[in-house]
Design an enzyme around this catalytic site. Structure first.
Site, PDB file in Angstrom:
ATOM      1  N   HIS A  95       0.878  -1.191   0.000  1.00 48.03           N
ATOM      2  CA  HIS A  95       0.000   0.000   0.000  1.00 48.03           C
ATOM      3  C   HIS A  95       0.905   1.227   0.000  1.00 48.03           C
ATOM      4  O   HIS A  95       1.776   1.350   0.857  1.00 48.03           O
ATOM      5  CB  HIS A  95      -0.890  -0.012   1.254  1.00 48.03           C
ATOM      6  N   HIS A  97       1.272   5.702  -0.955  1.00 45.14           N
ATOM      7  CA  HIS A  97       0.624   6.979  -1.244  1.00 45.14           C
ATOM      8  C   HIS A  97       1.324   7.546  -2.478  1.00 45.14           C
ATOM      9  O   HIS A  97       1.850   8.651  -2.458  1.00 45.14           O
ATOM     10  CB  HIS A  97       0.762   7.936  -0.062  1.00 45.14           C
ATOM     11  N   TYR A 122      -0.113  -4.460 -20.392  1.00 40.65           N
ATOM     12  CA  TYR A 122       0.449  -4.828 -19.090  1.00 40.65           C
ATOM     13  C   TYR A 122      -0.450  -4.399 -17.942  1.00 40.65           C
ATOM     14  O   TYR A 122      -0.557  -5.078 -16.928  1.00 40.65           O
ATOM     15  CB  TYR A 122       1.874  -4.294 -18.935  1.00 40.65           C
TER      16      TYR A 122
HETATM   17 ZN   LIG Z   1      -2.238   4.915   3.583  1.00 43.17          ZN
END
Ligand SMILES: [Zn+2]
Length: 213
Positions: A95, A97, A122
């Site tokens: 995860h 940003h 892709y």
């Molecule tokens: Zn986050």
């Protein structure tokens, strides 16, 4: 799972974290990486910089998310927990940003059912479909509940005004898929609104046939 395997996963989390950080895919202490173990999972610590992780201090959690050892885990642990619960095939989750994906997550005109169009082969092969999860403040458990509804059918989701969560069959697989997503977001920003030519349904069907997920 043997201790050697766990130690190798810890090293790989630190290596990938450094690589992603050094290429500007996440900044400061944002972003987190996890890997599933036979008896729980590993998760990068809260307030840690992905560029400078100590493999030995990465948090170890029980399958239910309870902290077992290492530094305190990221506050975003429930994002990972929800993905692992819903996706048996998920062995690792990244995860970030990452700037371009976050930029796309703030655009009002995207389709919340599938945020990015099929611009390249892709992207279709590595991500496929990308649902948008409504905004919740960081740390809000409701975000985990919102992800649960999408995780079984999608390896990646995009959190509105926040960033992407991508699962993979290995740490490398999750990281490469995340990179493909970020690159596609980067590509989408200059072409959206300009009526780009996307892959056709037939071209997408051919890819799914030749490269099944
Ligand atoms: Zn986050």
């Amino acid at each position: 799972m043997t201790a050697t395997t766990e130690s190798k996963l810890r090293d790989t989390i630190a290596e990938l974290g450094k690589s992603l950080f050094e290429r500007g895919m996440t900044a400061g202490s944002s972003g987190n990486i996890s890997a599933r173990l036979a008896d729980g999972w590993l998760l990068t610590p809260t307030n840690s910089c992905l560029g400078r992780l100590d493999p030995a201090r990465i948090a170890k959690l029980a399958p239910d998310g309870q902290h077992l050892s290492g530094d305190p885990p990221s506050k975003e642990l429930f994002l990972h927990g929800a993905m692992y619960e819903e996706r048996a095939s998920a062995k690792a989750i990244v995860h970030l940003h990452s700037t371009h994906s976050v930029a796309v997550s703030c655009l009002p005109e995207v389709d919340p059912a599938d945020v990015l169009p099929p611009l390249t082969a892709y992207y279709v092969m590595k991500i496929g479909r990308l649902p948008l999860i409504p905004y919740y403040r960081p740390g809000d458990q409701k975000l985990g509940d919102a992800i649960r509804g999408f995780a079984a059918k999608n390896r990646a989701v995009l959190l509105a005004n926040h960033g992407p969560v991508v699962a993979g069959e290995s740490l490398e697989d999750a990281a490469y898929a995340m990179e493909e997503l970020e690159e596609t977001a980067k590509l989408y920003l200059p072409v959206h609104g300009r009526n780009p030519r996307c892959l056709t349904e037939a071209q997408i069907a051919e890819l799914r046939d030749v490269f099944p997920a």
